[in-house]
Design a protein around this motif. Sequence first.
Motif, PDB file in Angstrom:
ATOM      1  N   PRO A  40      -6.818  79.657  83.713  1.00 19.13           N
ATOM      2  CA  PRO A  40      -7.566  79.679  84.984  1.00 19.13           C
ATOM      3  C   PRO A  40      -6.974  78.754  86.043  1.00 19.13           C
ATOM      4  O   PRO A  40      -6.944  79.102  87.226  1.00 19.13           O
ATOM      5  CB  PRO A  40      -8.977  79.230  84.572  1.00 19.13           C
ATOM      6  N   ASN A  43      -3.729  80.376  87.364  1.00 18.49           N
ATOM      7  CA  ASN A  43      -4.085  81.494  88.247  1.00 18.49           C
ATOM      8  C   ASN A  43      -4.486  80.989  89.630  1.00 18.49           C
ATOM      9  O   ASN A  43      -4.090  81.561  90.650  1.00 18.49           O
ATOM     10  CB  ASN A  43      -5.235  82.305  87.643  1.00 18.49           C
ATOM     11  N   GLU A  44      -5.266  79.908  89.653  1.00 17.35           N
ATOM     12  CA  GLU A  44      -5.712  79.361  90.942  1.00 17.35           C
ATOM     13  C   GLU A  44      -4.541  78.757  91.716  1.00 17.35           C
ATOM     14  O   GLU A  44      -4.428  78.951  92.932  1.00 17.35           O
ATOM     15  CB  GLU A  44      -6.806  78.316  90.719  1.00 17.35           C
ATOM     16  N   SER A  47      -2.467  81.571  93.119  1.00 18.62           N
ATOM     17  CA  SER A  47      -3.115  82.172  94.281  1.00 18.62           C
ATOM     18  C   SER A  47      -2.895  81.336  95.539  1.00 18.62           C
ATOM     19  O   SER A  47      -2.686  81.871  96.631  1.00 18.62           O
ATOM     20  CB  SER A  47      -4.619  82.328  94.016  1.00 18.62           C
ATOM     21  N   SER A  48      -2.891  80.011  95.381  1.00 21.97           N
ATOM     22  CA  SER A  48      -2.776  79.115  96.534  1.00 21.97           C
ATOM     23  C   SER A  48      -1.340  78.856  96.971  1.00 21.97           C
ATOM     24  O   SER A  48      -1.076  78.647  98.154  1.00 21.97           O
ATOM     25  CB  SER A  48      -3.429  77.766  96.209  1.00 21.97           C
ATOM     26  N   GLU A 101     -10.008  87.273  81.912  1.00 17.11           N
ATOM     27  CA  GLU A 101      -9.199  86.855  83.063  1.00 17.11           C
ATOM     28  C   GLU A 101      -7.764  87.355  82.868  1.00 17.11           C
ATOM     29  O   GLU A 101      -7.178  87.185  81.793  1.00 17.11           O
ATOM     30  CB  GLU A 101      -9.213  85.329  83.185  1.00 17.11           C
ATOM     31  N   LYS A 193      -7.584  70.478  87.844  1.00 24.67           N
ATOM     32  CA  LYS A 193      -6.766  71.286  88.762  1.00 24.67           C
ATOM     33  C   LYS A 193      -6.388  70.528  90.033  1.00 24.67           C
ATOM     34  O   LYS A 193      -5.328  70.764  90.611  1.00 24.67           O
ATOM     35  CB  LYS A 193      -7.476  72.582  89.112  1.00 24.67           C
ATOM     36  N   LYS A 197      -2.872  70.395  92.034  1.00 21.56           N
ATOM     37  CA  LYS A 197      -2.862  70.838  93.434  1.00 21.56           C
ATOM     38  C   LYS A 197      -2.300  69.751  94.348  1.00 21.56           C
ATOM     39  O   LYS A 197      -1.468  70.022  95.222  1.00 21.56           O
ATOM     40  CB  LYS A 197      -4.290  71.200  93.889  1.00 21.56           C
TER      41      LYS A 197
END
Length: 205
Positions: A40, A43-44, A47-48, A101, A193, A197
């Motif tokens: 997860p 994936n995030e 996406s970003s 997912e 996360k 990030k």
Amino acid sequence: MPKFHLNIKELIQGEFIIHKVNVAFVFQVNCPGCFIYGIPIVNELYSSFNSKVGFIGVATAFEDFEYNNKASLKLLLESGTLVGETQKYYHANYGISNYTETLNFPVAFDSIISSEQFINSDKVELICHAIPNFENFPEIERKSIIQKVKSYYATIPIIAETFTINQLKGTPSFIIFDDNYNILANYFGHQHKEILKTKLADLLG
């Protein structure tokens, strides 16, 4: 600066395009934590950041080879089918046997070779040269260390090259590296996360 050694035979899904900043997510199919926490998050992040950061998932195997293999990875990518302890966890806690997912990023399977192939290659020396100041050790000591490493890996029948050469601690592992494969950051286990990030944002300037 240490190098990230990405050893894969083929991509099972997607296309990995190297960027100035890249993320390798190393996981095992038979690793519940990789699915609960790792996928997860990746994936995030994908996406970003996928327009500026290269992403590759590397399914590896350092145990439970009956589950951690290319066939299980293909089942996961094609239909979400879970195996082994991962399947047991999701069935016990959620009553499901398929992962809900999808993995949105490119994925490959680690290069798997026999111990004989591994110890008779130059890859053992890559491991040894990662030891701080190894080049400055007396020659007899360097040879002794190389022989000890070879003797150790001779006892392991199957070697996953990316996992082993990079001396990763386990799965999930997140390696951030540049377009010359210099390692910029290395994380093992459950990571928040926001840590990843923030690191990517800082590296992108």
